[in-house]
Design an enzyme around this catalytic site. Structure first.
Site, PDB file in Angstrom:
ATOM      1  N   LYS A   1       0.827  -1.207   0.000  1.00  0.00           N
ATOM      2  CA  LYS A   1       0.000   0.000   0.000  1.00  0.00           C
ATOM      3  C   LYS A   1       0.857   1.251   0.000  1.00  0.00           C
ATOM      4  O   LYS A   1       0.634   2.198  -0.766  1.00  0.00           O
ATOM      5  CB  LYS A   1      -0.920   0.013   1.217  1.00  0.00           C
ATOM      6  CG  LYS A   1      -1.822   1.248   1.294  1.00  0.00           C
ATOM      7  CD  LYS A   1      -2.195   1.625   2.707  1.00  0.00           C
ATOM      8  CE  LYS A   1      -1.055   2.361   3.403  1.00  0.00           C
ATOM      9  NZ  LYS A   1      -1.452   2.910   4.716  1.00  0.00           N
TER      10      LYS A   1
ATOM     11  N   CYS B   1     -18.846   4.806   6.005  1.00  0.00           N
ATOM     12  CA  CYS B   1     -18.776   3.345   6.079  1.00  0.00           C
ATOM     13  C   CYS B   1     -17.733   2.929   7.121  1.00  0.00           C
ATOM     14  O   CYS B   1     -16.675   2.373   6.809  1.00  0.00           O
ATOM     15  CB  CYS B   1     -18.426   2.773   4.698  1.00  0.00           C
ATOM     16  SG  CYS B   1     -18.765   1.010   4.536  1.00  0.00           S
TER      17      CYS B   1
ATOM     18  N   CYS C   1     -25.217   3.571   7.812  1.00  0.00           N
ATOM     19  CA  CYS C   1     -25.950   3.182   6.607  1.00  0.00           C
ATOM     20  C   CYS C   1     -27.113   4.131   6.320  1.00  0.00           C
ATOM     21  O   CYS C   1     -27.456   4.366   5.159  1.00  0.00           O
ATOM     22  CB  CYS C   1     -26.458   1.755   6.731  1.00  0.00           C
ATOM     23  SG  CYS C   1     -25.142   0.515   6.866  1.00  0.00           S
TER      24      CYS C   1
ATOM     25  N   CYS D   1     -26.029   6.896   4.151  1.00  0.00           N
ATOM     26  CA  CYS D   1     -25.323   6.506   2.934  1.00  0.00           C
ATOM     27  C   CYS D   1     -26.267   6.510   1.730  1.00  0.00           C
ATOM     28  O   CYS D   1     -27.362   5.928   1.778  1.00  0.00           O
ATOM     29  CB  CYS D   1     -24.695   5.127   3.100  1.00  0.00           C
ATOM     30  SG  CYS D   1     -23.782   4.564   1.651  1.00  0.00           S
TER      31      CYS D   1
ATOM     32  N   CYS E   1     -26.547  -1.402  -1.617  1.00  0.00           N
ATOM     33  CA  CYS E   1     -25.364  -1.984  -0.974  1.00  0.00           C
ATOM     34  C   CYS E   1     -25.717  -3.335  -0.386  1.00  0.00           C
ATOM     35  O   CYS E   1     -26.654  -3.441   0.427  1.00  0.00           O
ATOM     36  CB  CYS E   1     -24.849  -1.069   0.138  1.00  0.00           C
ATOM     37  SG  CYS E   1     -23.475  -1.796   1.089  1.00  0.00           S
TER      38      CYS E   1
END
Length: 355
Positions: A263, A333, A340, A343, A349
């Site tokens: 990463k 998230c 949620c 969102c 989702c």
């Protein structure tokens, strides 16, 4: 080289020679290269059908003298028993027939299992590239939620931690150190540690002159700060000796440095070198990709997620996806108790908690 069936070629050879359909030999067989799915451009071999080569034992055989035969008028005879002229070959049995064509009997040889080559992507079993359903709609909604650019990563991420007025090699070194400090550490803590280091004059030489105790005092309380002190000292010495004080310009070299993982390497390429070599996947990107089912099957680590995403996500999105999902993971998230209800993707989702 002799044809077992004299009427194999029905047109013109791709090498520019006209084949005589009544001749015993065929012009294209003098060429050694393998041209699936059809050896002759004018022959009656359709897309995805089996390619043909006919040879005699010990003469121009690609299998070191072993008998090799191919398909003539639909009848599979014998091809390189035990080996194959091309990679990516699947096995079928001798005597198999193409639909609608009569078999040509073999009189003197036992029929054996044979390998037949398909042109890549042309067989009936060729699999279309997988991609998750509705991912473009999900991505666009995440962009909408991130439009404010007010997440911690936007204000204190690694791209904000280096001295923009420093020489290019110093800026790149500071980017790499910020990435090393950021592992398992909140952006706020990383940013504060980098500010303290920069006040001391953050260069390769200044870090080499600093003892480990002093360095540890400056970077504390970043996560695993004792290990990071050792990694920073070791990596900085390597950069001085091997790269003249600059940082490597490839992912392969970056991950060889102590304390630098995939990463960090990909983000270093993005930020320090303005080059996209792959997707930078941290815990946020890993978690959200699995929740949205952007991976074909569940992945267990960020590196597995990176590989899975790169198999389908368009390359022009590789740089943006880290920034989008990290901020989305910091604000909405969340790892525990995701928001949620706030969102925009709640209705599409797979992992959403719905009222």
């Amino acid at each position: 080289m002799h044809l077992q069936q004299p009427h194999l070629c029905l047109g013109h050879c791709p090498h520019g020679v006209t084949c005589d359909p009544t001749a015993v030999t065929c012009c294209h067989l003098s060429h050694r290269s393998f041209h699936p799915p059809s050896p002759c451009a004018g022959s009656a071999w359709g897309r995805g059908m089996l390619s043909v080569w006919v040879g005699t034992q010990g003469r121009d055989s690609p299998c070191s003298g072993s008998p090799w035969w191919m398909v003539a008028h639909g009848a599979v005879t014998e091809l390189c028993a035990g080996s194959s002229p091309e990679p990516g070959i699947s096995a079928i049995h001798a005597g198999s027939q193409l639909q609608g064509t009569p078999a040509v009997p073999r009189q003197s040889r036992r029929r054996k299992s044979v390998a037949i080559a398909y042109e890549a992507g042309q067989g009936e079993g060729a699999e279309a590239r997988w991609e998750p359903p509705r991912w473009r709609e999900q991505l666009q909604r995440i962009r909408q939620m991130r439009s404010g650019r007010d997440a911690p990563v936007d204000e204190m991420g690694v791209h904000r931690c280096y001295d923009t007025s420093a020489p290019p090699e110093v800026r790149r070194y500071q980017v790499l150190l910020a990435l090393m400090l950021s592992s398992q550490t909140k952006d706020q803590v990383t940013s504060a540690a980098m500010l303290r280091l920069r006040r001391r004059g953050l260069t390769v030489d200044s870090v080499l002159q600093m003892d480990e105790e002093s360095l540890g005092h400056i970077i504390y309380p970043v996560g695993f700060w004792r290990n990071k002190v050792k990694y920073i000292k070791q990596t900085t010495a390597i950069l001085k000796q091997k790269y003249g004080g600059d940082i490597p310009s490839t992912v392969e070299e970056l991950v060889q440095l102590p304390g630098v993982g995939p990463k960090m390497a990909h983000l270093a390429m993005h930020i320090a070198w303005d080059s996209v070599a792959g997707i930078a996947v941290d815990t946020h990107v890993h978690r959200i990709s699995n929740r949205l089912q952007w991976v074909k099957k569940e992945t267990k680590s960020p590196e597995q997620t990176r590989v899975a995403l790169e198999q389908w996500l368009p390359r022009d999105l590789w740089k943006e996806i880290n920034w989008l999902l990290v901020g989305f993971g910091q604000q909405t998230c969340l790892p525990v108790s995701p928001r949620c209800s706030q969102c925009l993707n709640q209705d599409i989702c797979p992992a959403a908690k719905r009222p």
